[in-house]
Motif scaffolding. Structure first.
Motif, short mmCIF file in Angstrom:
data_model
loop_
_atom_site.label_atom_id
_atom_site.label_comp_id
_atom_site.label_asym_id
_atom_site.label_seq_id
_atom_site.Cartn_x
_atom_site.Cartn_y
_atom_site.Cartn_z
N SER A 16 0.47 -0.81 0.29
CA SER A 16 0.09 0.26 0.16
C SER A 16 0.83 1.37 -0.23
O SER A 16 0.24 2.42 -0.22
N ALA A 17 2.43 1.04 0.37
CA ALA A 17 3.50 3.07 0.48
C ALA A 17 3.58 2.77 -0.80
O ALA A 17 4.20 3.59 -0.81
N LYS A 18 3.44 1.73 -1.86
CA LYS A 18 3.27 1.74 -3.22
C LYS A 18 2.88 1.72 -4.08
O LYS A 18 2.89 2.38 -5.31
N GLN A 19 1.33 1.77 -4.05
CA GLN A 19 0.56 1.12 -4.77
C GLN A 19 -0.49 1.02 -4.43
O GLN A 19 -0.79 0.72 -3.80
N THR A 20 -1.82 1.65 -5.61
CA THR A 20 -3.18 1.08 -4.83
C THR A 20 -4.22 0.16 -6.33
O THR A 20 -3.84 0.42 -7.23
N LEU A 21 -4.03 -0.73 -5.84
CA LEU A 21 -4.76 -2.02 -5.96
C LEU A 21 -5.94 -1.94 -6.18
O LEU A 21 -6.95 -1.09 -4.96
N GLY A 22 -7.33 -2.31 -7.04
CA GLY A 22 -8.19 -1.92 -7.45
C GLY A 22 -9.05 -3.17 -8.46
O GLY A 22 -8.62 -3.99 -9.46
N LEU A 23 -10.47 -2.89 -7.75
CA LEU A 23 -11.57 -3.67 -9.33
C LEU A 23 -12.18 -2.70 -10.05
O LEU A 23 -13.49 -1.81 -8.56
N MET A 24 -12.23 -2.76 -10.93
CA MET A 24 -13.59 -1.76 -11.57
C MET A 24 -14.45 -2.71 -12.25
O MET A 24 -14.79 -3.65 -12.77
N ALA A 88 -3.20 2.22 -20.66
CA ALA A 88 -3.28 1.86 -20.64
C ALA A 88 -1.35 1.68 -20.12
O ALA A 88 -1.36 2.58 -20.71
N ALA A 89 -1.64 0.78 -19.01
CA ALA A 89 -0.47 1.16 -18.95
C ALA A 89 -0.04 -0.31 -18.12
O ALA A 89 -0.75 -1.29 -17.94
N ASN A 90 1.13 -0.89 -17.55
CA ASN A 90 1.06 -2.06 -16.99
C ASN A 90 1.96 -2.01 -15.58
O ASN A 90 1.68 -3.00 -14.52
N TYR A 91 2.84 -1.18 -15.05
CA TYR A 91 3.74 -0.73 -13.89
C TYR A 91 3.01 0.80 -13.32
O TYR A 91 2.66 1.66 -14.31
N VAL A 92 3.48 0.37 -12.11
CA VAL A 92 3.31 1.55 -11.42
C VAL A 92 3.89 2.87 -11.78
O VAL A 92 3.43 4.16 -11.34
N ASN A 93 5.00 2.90 -12.03
CA ASN A 93 5.76 4.17 -12.59
C ASN A 93 5.78 4.18 -13.37
O ASN A 93 6.17 5.13 -14.42
#
Length: 139
Positions: A16-24, A88-93
């Motif tokens: 959670s300190a580096k990314q946020t995951l979710g479901l749309m 479109a993107a694959n990575y948080v960076n």
């Protein structure tokens, strides 16, 4: 016909300190879940530009085209932010406050963070399913 769209952010204490995951989830006119995609965002950092995901809430979204992202979506009226996109993107960076979509959360590059797979394919499907204007509720 898609009537509503909800993005449910998932709690993941490990990342959670580096990314946020979710479901749309896309819902039809019977309020039946029609289609679900995985999302990837930056972590919450007080809505700071280019380093934070956006606040929870309801947002108007419109389809948009640019040379960089092709067909994608523009999230409107985000407080103190502009040009927040679903692209479109694959990575948080690869994100500066936007939302990436994909079909799975998987650590593609083995860096300890979950990424999204098949982002371009999922974005193409969303462009087919979603109307030109819709409301996205982020919880």
């Amino acid at each position: 016909m898609i009537v509503s769209t909800t993005l449910q952010r998932l709690i993941d204490p490990v990342t959670s300190a580096k990314q946020t995951l979710g479901l749309m989830t896309l819902y039809d006119n019977y309020n039946f879940p029609f289609y679900v995609v995985h999302t990837l965002e930056l972590p919450w950092k007080n809505n700071e530009k280019k380093i934070s995901c956006i606040p929870t809430g309801e947002y108007n979204v419109v389809k948009r085209y640019s040379e960089k992202y092709g067909n994608h979506f523009h999230i409107l009226n985000v407080p103190n932010r502009d040009y927040i996109l679903i692209h479109a993107a694959n990575y948080v960076n690869q994100l500066l406050g936007c939302i990436a979509v994909g079909d799975q959360h998987v650590d593609i590059n083995k860096d300890g963070l979950r990424d999204v797979t098949n982002s371009k394919g999922i974005l193409t499907k969303l462009n087919t399913f979603l109307p030109d204007k819709f409301v996205l509720c982020i919880k």
